[in-house]
Design a protein around this motif. Structure first.
Motif, PDB file in Angstrom:
ATOM      1  N   LYS A  94      19.616  46.031 100.674  1.00 29.34           N
ATOM      2  CA  LYS A  94      20.208  44.888 100.624  1.00 29.34           C
ATOM      3  C   LYS A  94      20.061  44.003  99.441  1.00 29.34           C
ATOM      4  O   LYS A  94      20.459  43.012  99.321  1.00 29.34           O
ATOM      5  CB  LYS A  94      19.760  43.862 101.882  1.00 29.34           C
ATOM      6  N   GLY A  95      19.278  44.397  98.527  1.00 27.65           N
ATOM      7  CA  GLY A  95      18.773  43.858  97.407  1.00 27.65           C
ATOM      8  C   GLY A  95      19.816  43.813  96.163  1.00 27.65           C
ATOM      9  O   GLY A  95      20.763  44.584  96.266  1.00 27.65           O
ATOM     10  N   ARG A  96      19.641  42.751  95.057  1.00 25.44           N
ATOM     11  CA  ARG A  96      20.769  42.577  94.117  1.00 25.44           C
ATOM     12  C   ARG A  96      20.551  44.119  93.237  1.00 25.44           C
ATOM     13  O   ARG A  96      21.207  44.270  92.784  1.00 25.44           O
ATOM     14  CB  ARG A  96      20.352  41.509  93.244  1.00 25.44           C
ATOM     15  N   TRP A  97      19.283  44.500  93.351  1.00 24.99           N
ATOM     16  CA  TRP A  97      18.624  45.598  92.304  1.00 24.99           C
ATOM     17  C   TRP A  97      18.160  46.679  93.481  1.00 24.99           C
ATOM     18  O   TRP A  97      17.553  46.389  94.465  1.00 24.99           O
ATOM     19  CB  TRP A  97      17.877  45.318  91.240  1.00 24.99           C
ATOM     20  N   VAL A  98      18.332  47.943  93.104  1.00 20.93           N
ATOM     21  CA  VAL A  98      17.661  48.910  93.958  1.00 20.93           C
ATOM     22  C   VAL A  98      16.980  49.858  92.872  1.00 20.93           C
ATOM     23  O   VAL A  98      17.410  50.218  91.995  1.00 20.93           O
ATOM     24  CB  VAL A  98      18.944  49.909  94.449  1.00 20.93           C
ATOM     25  N   ALA A  99      15.736  50.058  93.305  1.00 20.27           N
ATOM     26  CA  ALA A  99      14.615  50.854  92.690  1.00 20.27           C
ATOM     27  C   ALA A  99      14.100  52.194  93.307  1.00 20.27           C
ATOM     28  O   ALA A  99      13.975  51.837  94.581  1.00 20.27           O
ATOM     29  CB  ALA A  99      13.684  50.257  92.176  1.00 20.27           C
ATOM     30  N   ILE A 100      14.249  53.059  92.551  1.00 26.78           N
ATOM     31  CA  ILE A 100      13.879  54.525  93.500  1.00 26.78           C
ATOM     32  C   ILE A 100      12.357  54.790  93.053  1.00 26.78           C
ATOM     33  O   ILE A 100      11.811  54.572  92.020  1.00 26.78           O
ATOM     34  CB  ILE A 100      14.684  55.628  92.703  1.00 26.78           C
ATOM     35  N   LEU A 101      11.462  54.945  93.984  1.00 27.82           N
ATOM     36  CA  LEU A 101      10.244  54.968  94.263  1.00 27.82           C
ATOM     37  C   LEU A 101       9.848  56.458  95.050  1.00 27.82           C
ATOM     38  O   LEU A 101      10.318  56.509  96.087  1.00 27.82           O
ATOM     39  CB  LEU A 101       9.461  53.939  94.590  1.00 27.82           C
ATOM     40  N   ASP A 102       9.080  57.500  94.212  1.00 22.95           N
ATOM     41  CA  ASP A 102       8.732  58.464  95.023  1.00 22.95           C
ATOM     42  C   ASP A 102       7.353  58.295  95.849  1.00 22.95           C
ATOM     43  O   ASP A 102       6.728  57.384  95.495  1.00 22.95           O
ATOM     44  CB  ASP A 102       8.379  59.700  94.106  1.00 22.95           C
ATOM     45  N   ALA A 103       7.347  58.838  97.137  1.00 20.31           N
ATOM     46  CA  ALA A 103       6.470  58.683  97.888  1.00 20.31           C
ATOM     47  C   ALA A 103       5.112  58.878  97.643  1.00 20.31           C
ATOM     48  O   ALA A 103       4.246  58.387  98.122  1.00 20.31           O
ATOM     49  CB  ALA A 103       6.664  59.467  99.245  1.00 20.31           C
ATOM     50  N   ASP A 104       4.891  59.561  96.470  1.00 21.16           N
ATOM     51  CA  ASP A 104       3.400  59.998  95.953  1.00 21.16           C
ATOM     52  C   ASP A 104       3.051  59.282  94.573  1.00 21.16           C
ATOM     53  O   ASP A 104       2.280  59.706  94.089  1.00 21.16           O
ATOM     54  CB  ASP A 104       3.240  61.613  95.970  1.00 21.16           C
TER      55      ASP A 104
END
Length: 311
Positions: free
Chosen positions: A81-91
């Motif tokens: 739902k954010g204005r920006w989307v950031a990809i973060l790996d689980a580790d």
């Protein structure tokens, strides 16, 4: 209220590291955040760890069937739902000021994509920066040509394929950008390449993403069918985007690079199968493949986290 950033974390059997990833996202300063954790049918305690954090900004999205890294991230993008989307790996993890710096730099220049420098964290070693900040400072934007040139198989230890981008969510929606769920290796590369073909990307030279290298995390080596899938996906990419100039030249270099990699892996397979005539034939058709035999085994077989990292 719409948050500034949605962190999308695709998780599979990540109970040992997912808490660190989530809490680093929640600790962002100067921006409002939500964290969308997509559990890709884990068989460990990943879901319990996520539920135990007890923060209303964290949403757990359990999948009914395993969709792989691309499919899990797509589910997260749909839910964001954010204005920006950031990809973060689980580790992995992020530093507290990361998103404020990236979004500030992007919005100041009107860019819809942002990447930043990384810190490499290995157990028992001092953290080090992946790229020299001074060098990145001289390159304020990441071009499609530079990104493609930095994503060649067997060519370098660290490259632009390791960066974890942040996208303006509206930009993703307007351009119909999603991960290719048919790919289990290289899906990160393809999404960012498609984004770069459609928009501008700024580079934040200071490191904000912490890339954790864990011994024993190697889950797959590069195999012939992986490269063949990347070649096919690149062909689809070329048909979907008009490439010209430096971008086209870089694409042609990657095309040759993947063909050479496929020839090498074919040669290795024939050697393992003790088929000397087939091996000689493969070597004759592509002499470059023979040169790869001189590389260290770990490098030429791509022994790193290929299921999660793009080339």
């Amino acid at each position: 209220m719409e948050p500034d950033v949605s962190f999308v974390i695709a998780a599979f059997n990540a109970n040992l590291t997912i808490d660190r990833a989530i809490r680093s996202a929640l600790a962002q300063e100067g921006v409002s955040v939500e964290v969308v954790v997509v559990d890709d049918c884990s068989t460990d305690f990943t879901r319990d760890v996520v539920k135990g954090i007890g923060d209303e900004r964290v949403r757990l999205l359990p999948l009914a069937e395993n969709r792989g890294p691309g499919g899990a991230r797509n589910a997260g993008l749909e839910a964001a739902k954010g204005r920006w989307v950031a990809i973060l790996d689980a580790d992995d993890a992020v530093l507290p000021d990361r998103m404020a710096r990236m979004i500030g730099r992007a919005e100041k220049t009107g860019a819809s994509i942002a990447v930043d420098n990384l810190e490499i964290a290995r157990a028992g070693e001092r953290r080090r920066t992946m790229f020299a900040p001074a060098a990145l400072s001289r390159t304020p934007e990441l071009s499609l040509a530079a990104f493609i040139d930095g994503n060649m198989v067997f060519k370098s230890t660290f490259n632009y394929g390791y960066v974890k981008p942040a996208f303006e969510r509206r930009f993703l929606e307007e351009n119909g950008l999603r991960y290719d769920e048919t790919l289990r290796i290289g899906e990160d590369y393809l999404l960012l390449a498609a984004a770069l073909a459609s928009g501008r990307c700024v580079i934040e030279p200071k490191p904000g993403y912490i890339y954790h290298v864990t011994e024993g995390s190697i889950s797959r080596v590069l195999e012939l069918h992986h490269v063949e899938a990347m070649i096919a996906a690149d062909a689809v990419f070329a048909r979907a985007h008009r490439l010209e100039g430096a971008g086209l030249a870089a694409f042609r270099r990657r095309e040759r690079n993947l063909r050479d990699a496929a020839a090498f892996l074919s040669l290795v397979r024939h050697i393992k199968e003790r088929s000397p005539l087939k091996a000689l034939g493969a070597a004759f058709r592509n002499p470059v493949a023979v040169g790869h035999l001189r590389m260290p085994i770990a490098k030429r077989l791509g022994l790193h986290r290929l299921t999660e990292r793009a080339f």
